[in-house]
Design a protein around this motif. Structure first.
Motif, mmCIF file in Angstrom:
data_model
loop_
_atom_site.group_PDB
_atom_site.id
_atom_site.type_symbol
_atom_site.label_atom_id
_atom_site.label_comp_id
_atom_site.label_asym_id
_atom_site.label_seq_id
_atom_site.Cartn_x
_atom_site.Cartn_y
_atom_site.Cartn_z
ATOM 1 N N GLU A 116 1.062 -1.188 0.092
ATOM 2 C CA GLU A 116 -0.514 -0.203 -0.285
ATOM 3 C C GLU A 116 0.950 1.288 0.205
ATOM 4 O O GLU A 116 1.525 1.308 1.082
ATOM 5 C CB GLU A 116 -0.846 0.017 1.217
ATOM 6 C CG GLU A 116 -2.048 1.474 1.249
ATOM 7 C CD GLU A 116 -2.760 0.968 2.652
ATOM 8 O OE1 GLU A 116 -3.290 2.178 2.864
ATOM 9 O OE2 GLU A 116 -2.611 0.319 3.414
ATOM 10 N N ARG A 117 0.537 2.565 -1.171
ATOM 11 C CA ARG A 117 1.345 3.901 -0.939
ATOM 12 C C ARG A 117 1.087 4.100 -0.009
ATOM 13 O O ARG A 117 -0.322 4.447 0.496
ATOM 14 C CB ARG A 117 1.336 3.925 -2.534
ATOM 15 C CG ARG A 117 2.607 3.483 -3.589
ATOM 16 C CD ARG A 117 2.164 3.940 -4.780
ATOM 17 N NE ARG A 117 3.067 3.723 -6.052
ATOM 18 C CZ ARG A 117 3.065 3.873 -7.171
ATOM 19 N NH1 ARG A 117 1.678 4.536 -7.341
ATOM 20 N NH2 ARG A 117 4.298 4.028 -7.706
ATOM 21 N N ASP A 119 -0.498 6.692 -0.762
ATOM 22 C CA ASP A 119 -1.551 7.648 -0.822
ATOM 23 C C ASP A 119 -2.690 6.559 -0.920
ATOM 24 O O ASP A 119 -3.647 7.282 -0.679
ATOM 25 C CB ASP A 119 -1.900 8.264 -2.158
ATOM 26 C CG ASP A 119 -1.757 7.000 -3.558
ATOM 27 O OD1 ASP A 119 -1.227 5.941 -2.990
ATOM 28 O OD2 ASP A 119 -1.138 7.266 -4.607
ATOM 29 N N GLY A 120 -3.208 5.593 -0.529
ATOM 30 C CA GLY A 120 -3.744 4.129 0.232
ATOM 31 C C GLY A 120 -3.683 3.608 -1.098
ATOM 32 O O GLY A 120 -4.686 2.308 -0.504
ATOM 33 N N THR A 121 -3.365 3.375 -2.577
ATOM 34 C CA THR A 121 -3.840 2.476 -3.326
ATOM 35 C C THR A 121 -2.911 1.513 -3.177
ATOM 36 O O THR A 121 -1.334 1.340 -2.638
ATOM 37 C CB THR A 121 -3.392 3.388 -4.642
ATOM 38 O OG1 THR A 121 -1.570 3.966 -4.543
ATOM 39 C CG2 THR A 121 -4.130 4.500 -4.710
ATOM 40 N N TRP A 216 -4.043 0.357 -7.570
ATOM 41 C CA TRP A 216 -5.098 0.492 -7.407
ATOM 42 C C TRP A 216 -5.981 1.151 -6.379
ATOM 43 O O TRP A 216 -5.435 0.845 -5.021
ATOM 44 C CB TRP A 216 -6.264 -0.695 -7.382
ATOM 45 C CG TRP A 216 -6.147 -1.131 -9.189
ATOM 46 C CD1 TRP A 216 -5.042 -2.186 -9.878
ATOM 47 C CD2 TRP A 216 -6.769 -1.375 -9.948
ATOM 48 N NE1 TRP A 216 -5.825 -2.160 -10.492
ATOM 49 C CE2 TRP A 216 -6.374 -2.258 -11.455
ATOM 50 C CE3 TRP A 216 -7.978 -1.011 -10.461
ATOM 51 C CZ2 TRP A 216 -6.989 -2.252 -12.467
ATOM 52 C CZ3 TRP A 216 -8.809 -1.109 -11.383
ATOM 53 C CH2 TRP A 216 -7.855 -1.563 -12.661
ATOM 54 N N ASP A 217 -6.509 2.178 -6.123
ATOM 55 C CA ASP A 217 -7.602 2.759 -5.186
ATOM 56 C C ASP A 217 -8.802 1.510 -4.234
ATOM 57 O O ASP A 217 -9.580 1.177 -5.645
ATOM 58 C CB ASP A 217 -8.369 3.608 -5.584
ATOM 59 C CG ASP A 217 -9.957 4.180 -4.956
ATOM 60 O OD1 ASP A 217 -9.269 3.366 -3.365
ATOM 61 O OD2 ASP A 217 -10.245 5.157 -5.202
ATOM 62 N N PRO A 218 -8.872 1.114 -3.476
ATOM 63 C CA PRO A 218 -8.769 0.337 -2.770
ATOM 64 C C PRO A 218 -10.433 -0.070 -2.915
ATOM 65 O O PRO A 218 -11.584 -0.647 -3.184
ATOM 66 C CB PRO A 218 -8.699 0.167 -1.230
ATOM 67 C CG PRO A 218 -8.066 1.344 -1.048
ATOM 68 C CD PRO A 218 -7.468 1.332 -2.454
ATOM 69 N N THR A 219 -10.917 1.760 -2.920
ATOM 70 C CA THR A 219 -12.610 1.741 -3.535
ATOM 71 C C THR A 219 -12.832 1.850 -4.837
ATOM 72 O O THR A 219 -14.528 1.518 -5.044
ATOM 73 C CB THR A 219 -12.872 2.700 -2.772
ATOM 74 O OG1 THR A 219 -11.806 4.149 -3.318
ATOM 75 C CG2 THR A 219 -12.382 3.460 -1.121
ATOM 76 N N ALA A 220 -12.427 1.509 -5.314
ATOM 77 C CA ALA A 220 -12.659 0.986 -6.842
ATOM 78 C C ALA A 220 -12.126 0.091 -7.411
ATOM 79 O O ALA A 220 -10.847 0.211 -8.362
ATOM 80 C CB ALA A 220 -12.522 2.386 -7.459
ATOM 81 N N ARG A 237 -9.150 -3.823 5.343
ATOM 82 C CA ARG A 237 -9.455 -2.227 5.301
ATOM 83 C C ARG A 237 -10.494 -2.099 6.467
ATOM 84 O O ARG A 237 -10.959 -0.824 7.085
ATOM 85 C CB ARG A 237 -10.528 -1.929 4.187
ATOM 86 C CG ARG A 237 -9.741 -1.940 2.785
ATOM 87 C CD ARG A 237 -9.516 -1.348 1.785
ATOM 88 N NE ARG A 237 -10.399 0.061 1.697
ATOM 89 C CZ ARG A 237 -11.773 0.968 1.998
ATOM 90 N NH1 ARG A 237 -12.614 0.033 1.494
ATOM 91 N NH2 ARG A 237 -11.823 1.950 1.599
#
Length: 249
Positions: A116-117, A119-121, A216-220, A237
């Motif tokens: 996980e970066r 920025d949360g991705t 990837w954005d974990p919400t998308a 998460r």
């Protein structure tokens, strides 16, 4: 599987079901998964016209010790025989047997990198179209434990697959998924480890396995994502340590 049976022995078996996975090493020393199927046939192998090999013969599971046979193959045959014996003694149907392995079954241990970066991705890889498991599908960087502990496996796989360097002290277990991918498959324990820090950027070190790395954005997350990987990311998460997928309810 049906094509190979027809080409090599002239056999046509319509009722083949997935049973498990065996692992071998290719000439480059890489681990290669081999899908194993179960089928039924009650013929005389001496009547078959073989195009490969020199002989087929019936052997009882108790006679396997007399054969020059790989330990992993012997274990698969014995596990299948044990499952059938248990099912008969307990009155279990074939469908129930395929859905939930019974008796002592060695689970496959898989390790996965949750990278996980700031920025949360999170990092996912797109599996090669010819992959035996989940072709053309996104998945976490992963591998199977060989003669090593899970963290050593994670460090090795991260470097071999993506050129990433991770230190043991920077790794923590964040989720476990106990899953069965398909009915009759060998159960698997998926360990997901978070790397707090690492060196390097993801590279395509094994393009025959992975064709793309992407954060990837974990919400998308992508729609074509391995289901148990999606379960694990959602669990991480939500601060959840353990999940189960694929087991009969």
């Amino acid at each position: 599987m049906r094509r190979e049976l027809a080409e090599e022995a002239g056999l046509g078996l319509p009722d083949l079901t997935p049973f498990g996975t065996e692992y071998a090493s290719d000439d480059a020393g890489r681990t290669v998964p081999i899908a194993i199927y179960a089928g039924r046939w009650n013929g005389d192998p001496r009547d078959l016209h073989l195009t490969e090999g020199v002989m087929l013969a019936w052997f009882a599971p108790d006679d396997l010790h007399r054969l020059p046979i790989a330990d992993t193959t012997s274990d698969l045959v014995r596990r299948h025989a044990t499952g059938l014996s248990t099912a008969r003694s307990e009155g279990v149907s074939k469908e129930e047997l395929r859905a939930s392995p019974r008796g002592t079954v060695l689970n496959v241990i898989g390790v996965h990198l949750y990278l996980e970066r700031p920025d949360g991705t999170v990092l996912l890889g797109l599996r090669h179209p010819s992959s035996a498991f989940a072709p053309s599908t996104w998945h976490a960087l992963a591998g199977h434990c060989e003669q090593e502990n899970p963290i050593a496996c994670l460090i090795r796989e991260a470097h071999e697959e993506a050129g990433l360097r991770i230190e043991r002290q920077n790794v923590e277990l964040v989720h476990v998924v106990h899953h069965i991918d398909s009915a009759g498959d060998r159960p698997r324990m998926g360990l997901f480890f978070r790397a707090r820090t690492w060196r390097g950027e993801p590279e395509l070190c094994e393009p025959d396995k992975c064709t793309q790395w992407k954060f990837w954005d974990p919400t998308a997350l992508p729609d074509d994502l391995v289901p148990y990987t999606r379960t694990a990311i959602e669990g991480i998460r939500n601060g959840k340590l353990y999940s189960e997928t694929g087991w009969p309810t």
